[in-house]
Write a protein that holds these residues in place. Structure first.
Motif, PDB file in Angstrom:
ATOM      1  N   THR A 522       1.023  -1.169  -0.133  1.00  0.00           N
ATOM      2  CA  THR A 522      -0.081  -0.116  -0.192  1.00  0.00           C
ATOM      3  C   THR A 522       0.727   1.090  -0.059  1.00  0.00           C
ATOM      4  N   THR A 523       1.869   1.312   0.870  1.00  0.00           N
ATOM      5  CA  THR A 523       2.650   2.675   0.848  1.00  0.00           C
ATOM      6  C   THR A 523       3.465   2.649  -0.485  1.00  0.00           C
ATOM      7  N   PHE A 524       3.930   1.629  -1.157  1.00  0.00           N
ATOM      8  CA  PHE A 524       4.519   1.641  -2.425  1.00  0.00           C
ATOM      9  C   PHE A 524       3.610   2.479  -3.666  1.00  0.00           C
ATOM     10  N   VAL A 525       2.427   1.997  -3.621  1.00  0.00           N
ATOM     11  CA  VAL A 525       1.182   2.469  -4.460  1.00  0.00           C
ATOM     12  C   VAL A 525       0.743   3.853  -4.227  1.00  0.00           C
ATOM     13  N   VAL A 526       0.764   4.223  -2.939  1.00  0.00           N
ATOM     14  CA  VAL A 526       0.166   5.517  -2.603  1.00  0.00           C
ATOM     15  C   VAL A 526       1.408   6.801  -2.378  1.00  0.00           C
ATOM     16  N   CYS A 527       2.506   6.015  -1.801  1.00  0.00           N
ATOM     17  CA  CYS A 527       3.564   7.030  -1.582  1.00  0.00           C
ATOM     18  C   CYS A 527       4.665   6.872  -2.271  1.00  0.00           C
ATOM     19  N   GLY A 528       5.099   5.709  -2.862  1.00  0.00           N
ATOM     20  CA  GLY A 528       6.174   5.583  -3.539  1.00  0.00           C
ATOM     21  C   GLY A 528       7.201   5.108  -2.841  1.00  0.00           C
ATOM     22  N   GLY A 529       7.112   4.442  -1.760  1.00  0.00           N
ATOM     23  CA  GLY A 529       8.279   3.960  -0.811  1.00  0.00           C
ATOM     24  C   GLY A 529       7.670   2.805  -0.078  1.00  0.00           C
ATOM     25  N   PRO A 530       8.596   2.066   0.714  1.00  0.00           N
ATOM     26  CA  PRO A 530       8.140   0.993   1.309  1.00  0.00           C
ATOM     27  C   PRO A 530       7.489   1.095   2.670  1.00  0.00           C
ATOM     28  N   THR A 531       7.689   2.208   3.501  1.00  0.00           N
ATOM     29  CA  THR A 531       7.361   2.368   4.818  1.00  0.00           C
ATOM     30  C   THR A 531       6.400   3.762   4.861  1.00  0.00           C
ATOM     31  N   ILE A 532       5.729   3.902   5.875  1.00  0.00           N
ATOM     32  CA  ILE A 532       4.742   5.266   6.384  1.00  0.00           C
ATOM     33  C   ILE A 532       5.605   6.305   6.153  1.00  0.00           C
ATOM     34  N   ALA A 533       6.733   6.202   6.719  1.00  0.00           N
ATOM     35  CA  ALA A 533       7.838   7.313   6.667  1.00  0.00           C
ATOM     36  C   ALA A 533       7.825   8.081   5.572  1.00  0.00           C
ATOM     37  N   THR A 534       7.800   7.275   4.318  1.00  0.00           N
ATOM     38  CA  THR A 534       7.822   7.877   2.923  1.00  0.00           C
ATOM     39  C   THR A 534       6.475   8.757   2.943  1.00  0.00           C
ATOM     40  N   CYS A 535       5.307   8.265   3.482  1.00  0.00           N
ATOM     41  CA  CYS A 535       3.919   9.269   3.176  1.00  0.00           C
ATOM     42  C   CYS A 535       4.337  10.253   4.032  1.00  0.00           C
ATOM     43  N   LEU A 536       4.814  10.169   5.203  1.00  0.00           N
ATOM     44  CA  LEU A 536       4.682  11.325   6.183  1.00  0.00           C
ATOM     45  C   LEU A 536       5.383  12.559   5.739  1.00  0.00           C
TER      46      LEU A 536
END
Length: 847
Positions: A522-536
């Motif tokens: 999910t984090t890869f699709v939404v934010c482009g990275g493997p962890t939620i830190a990429t999103c934040l």
């Protein structure tokens, strides 16, 4: 006959009808065959349809029976400027909705006995239980409470009576169709009355022939129960309690999930015909032919489609108190339902895991095999209640007024997605962040999105009519509305595809660990990275958090308010003439795209429309009646979910909720003509000219040209070669330029009763399904003919109706879409066809 010849026919009909009507005033008149007066409540008081200074189309229960109007599709087909698509979206004059995503509202409001409903389902109530159906065209920005920017659909139910009476009906038709209706009403004691009614309907055979193991589809199981108690609480107070329940299992009903894909299976691309091409690939030892290529009513699946309404309850209470020169009314309602749709996502009849040779392009599936049991699902779980209190004048003086307060509360959940059945790896995915187990996924969802919504709305309104002279009336109205919305938006993506190895490598997880396993990415699709830190780290996703059951979630909230109203002038020089000019301002609250995969720009602003309208309603000698309206609407903020360029530097794209500007103007005419006794001719015509005035530049991912290099914003580099397009100059969706309905009824009288022979012809012009102007999303024009014969005995106790709908089996579409080509060049064409030819007989008995 070409489109232009049909238009000339419509204009010729109108001109000749007016000429003949002028002469009809001198003819002898038999009052039995003159045009009947129809009373409506379009402005929340009883008025003759011909006296109301707004554009209204109305059908009594008897007229619906005579015309064969039995559902919302029929209502839309025979009414000017109205269109309907079988996903619960009604559009009037181009004002509709492009998404059912939670957080958005309909543009046409439905009211059942004055109580707002979130669905058009009430329009399918059998005519035995309905007194009248009214379609108000144009924004209803003063008297109606919920987002009626395009118009309103009023359903008025039959009420208890002081005398005992009842009726039973039975219908038999093709496709194994049968229906029974019953209604009984009358007094319980002095001042206390009741009504009991119900309907049971079945269609044993489906319109769609399924050649696969699932068997025929689009069968119907439907029932309705209606109960009312009405009491006189003294001489001046009447109260009524109404309970309704209607459930169904109908895959061709509201929220129609039935569609067919009419191109050949694409056996060279991993995502061919909904993946069916993969499962029918001869390389894997199985070949198949798509039956829809020769007949769009044929499919081949191993899972049934469904559209199921359950747990539906509706409670309504109204009270009317005559205070002398004023009338006080209270309207309270509560409604709840759960609606589910589901279907075969892979569109194949195969089941069970099967292996794929590693040497093929699909070799990444080899470890655990491929499962063709893929299914989509969608649910609406809604509850809402409303309260309205209004006070209106009821004197005969020059001043008439109505004022009121309105409150509405709604809760709503909308889980949906796609799942693969019987695949343990998808049910137990690994974490992209850790390489260890992710949250369990017991239903096997590889795409799951969910949204919740809570709405509170409040309004106050006032409308005044004042007779300046005996023939001239001025109208002014104003409304203030506040909408408060809050909710959540969640998404989870789980993958076991030939891209899994690449994703694992990017996350630093050895391919050997994840080979053949499913990954929560999910984090890869939404934010482009493997962890939620990429999103934040991205301001667009700073409000995301991990969801308890896997994936990501966030909170959404917004408040809106608006002033709306109306100003009009009405001239009635005689009892047969009503000319009016009216300005109305409409409003639909803003919202957001939840249940849409956590789009970075979910919000859209409110919609507004300034509508200018002139109309003439004229009756000639009781034999000819012509109602016409000419309107111009300046539409601001039309809410459209689109694929947009998110980053011009990289060319990345994504979904965004956009506000667009448009204009809509047109002409509407409705005529009834009784040139001689026993003969009645009726017609309606609408011309719509709509145009988007803003919108650039967006990527239409379903357009074949999106794969070609083209004009791009300065500095934009689109890796896919996509071509951003302007929307300026395109038509609004669901706006056929010309729409014509012609009908005739002829009555033959006998001493034992009368026989009415009738028929209707409807022409609907081509129309776009989306805001992009591409032929692949353009439904072709269609012509539908219905025929009926009705026998009624002299005592009006028995009626027999024989009907033939879509007599020439015209293939018409509620939706028509051709997608972008696959890598092998095959384009997917998806159709939602209208009802095919149906016929049957209906028996009615009254007592």
């Amino acid at each position: 006959m070409t489109k232009h010849s049909k238009l000339r026919l419509a204009l010729a009909f109108g001109a000749s009808a007016l000429t003949l009507a002028a002469a009809s005033q001198g003819w002898a008149q038999d009052t039995d065959f003159m045009i009947e007066e129809l009373i409506v409540t379009a402005e929340k008081r009883d008025q003759s349809l011909q006296d109301v200074p707004v554009a209204v189309t109305a059908y009594t229960s008897e007229r619906r029976d005579l015309l064969g109007v039995s559902n919302v599709e029929d209502l839309a087909r025979v009414s000017p400027s109205v269109t309907y698509t079988n996903n619960d979206r009604l559009s009037i004059r181009g004002f509709g909705r492009l998404t059912n995503a939670i957080g958005t509202d309909p543009s046409v409001a439905l009211y059942s006995d004055g109580i707002f409903s979130n669905s058009m389902a009430d329009a399918a109530t059998p005519s035995l239980l309905i007194e009248r159906t009214e379609i108000l065209r144009g924004p209803q920005g003063t008297l109606y409470g919920r987002n009626s920017i395009g118009g309103a659909l009023n359903i008025i139910a039959k009420r208890p009576t002081d005398d005992f009476n009842g009726e039973v009906r039975a219908v038999l038709g093709n496709y194994g169709t049968w229906r029974t209706d019953a209604l009984v009403r009358g007094p319980i004691t002095d001042g206390l009355r009741f009504l009991l009614g119900g309907s049971v309907e079945r269609r044993e055979k489906g319109f769609f022939k399924n050649l696969g193991p699932a068997g025929d589809s689009s069968a119907v199981k439907r029932y309705i129960v209606e109960a009312q108690v009405e009491a006189d609480l003294g001489e001046n107070i009447t109260a009524r309690l109404r309970y309704s329940k209607f459930d169904w299992d109908d895959s061709f009903g509201v929220g129609n999930v039935h569609e067919s894909v009419t191109n050949n299976y694409d056996t060279t691309s991993p995502t061919g015909l909904g993946n069916a091409g993969l499962y029918y690939n001869p390389t894997f030892g199985f070949a198949g032919i798509n039956p829809a290529t020769s007949d769009p009513y044929k499919i081949n699946t191993n899972q049934t489609s469904e559209g199921k309404l359950s747990n539906h309850e509706r409670l309504h209470f109204d009270l009317t108190w005559d205070l002398g020169g004023m009338t006080l009314k209270y309207l309270g309602g509560y409604q709840t339902y759960v609606y589910d749709t589901a279907g075969d996502e892979d569109r194949s009849s195969r089941s069970g895991l099967f292996s794929v040779p590693a040497a093929t392009p699909f070799g990444a599936y080899t470890a655990l095999g491929v499962s063709p049991d893929q299914r989509f699902f969608y649910r609406e779980d809604q509850k809402w209640y409303s309260n309205e209190i209004n006070l209106s004048s009821n004197s005969d003086g020059p001043l008439r007024w109505i004022a009121g307060l309105y409150q509405y509360h709604q809760t709503y959940a909308q889980p949906q997605g796609q799942r693969v059945l019987n695949d343990p790896s998808v049910q137990n995915p690994i974490s992209l962040a850790t390489g260890g187990p992710a949250a369990p996924n017991p239903q096997g969802n590889y795409l799951f999105v969910d949204g919740t919504l809570e709405v509170d709305s409040y309004a106050a309104f006032l409308q005044i009519d004042y007779d300046i002279t005996e023939t001239l009336t001025v109208t002014g109205g104003i409304r203030y509305t506040v909408d408060e919305k809050s909710g959540t938006d969640s998404a989870r993506y789980v993958s076991r595809t030939n891209t899994t190895t690449t994703i694992l490598a990017a996350a630093g997880i050895p391919a050997a660990v994840g080979q053949g396993l499913a990954v929560d990415f999910t984090t890869f699709v939404v934010c482009g990275g493997p962890t939620i830190a990429t999103c934040l780290a991205n301001p667009l996703y700073a409000n995301l958090r991990a969801a308890p059951n896997g994936g990501l979630t966030r909170d959404l909230a917004q408040d809106y308010d608006a002033w709306t109203g109306t100003l009009g002038l009405q001239w009635q020089p005689d009892d047969d003439t009503n000319a009016y000019a009216r300005y109305s301002r409409g409003y639909k609250s803003g919202g957001w795209l939840a249940s849409n995969g956590l789009t970075p720009f979910p919000y859209a602003d409110p919609e507004y429309v300034d509508n200018y309208e002139v109309g003439l309603k004229k009756t000639f000698g009781g034999r000819f009646q012509l109602n016409s309206a000419l309107f111009y609407a300046d539409y601001k903020g039309f809410q459209a979910p689109l694929t947009v360029v998110l980053n011009p530097a990289t060319g990345s794209t994504g979904s965004q909720f956009i506000n667009l500007d448009a204009v809509s103007w047109g002409l509407e005419m409705e005529a009834q003509w009784a040139p001689i006794d026993h003969l009645q001719i009726f017609a309606s015509y609408s011309y719509l000219n709509t145009e988007l005035k803003s919108g650039c530049c967006f990527v239409d991912t379903a357009d074949p040209r999106a794969l070609q290099a083209g004009a791009r914003p300065t500095g934009a580099v689109l890796p896919s070669g996509g071509r951003p397009q302007t929307l300026v100059g395109n038509r609004l969706p669901l706006t056929p330029e010309n729409k014509l309905n012609l009908g005739v009824n002829y009555t033959i009288e006998f001493s034992e009763g009368e026989l009415i022979l009738g028929g209707t012809y409807t022409f609907t012009d081509e129309q776009q399904a989306v805001v992009f102007a591409q032929e692949g999303f353009r439904s072709p024009s269609n012509e539908v003919v219905d025929l009926r014969a009705l026998w009624k005995d002299a005592d009006d106790r028995f009626t027999i109706i024989a009907y033939l709908k879509n007599a020439f089996d015209e293939l018409a579409y509620q939706d028509f879409r051709t997608g972008a080509p696959s890598p092998s060049g095959i384009q997917r064409t998806t159709l939602k066809p209208n009802f095919p030819r149906t016929y049957g007989v209906e028996l009615q008995y009254r007592f």
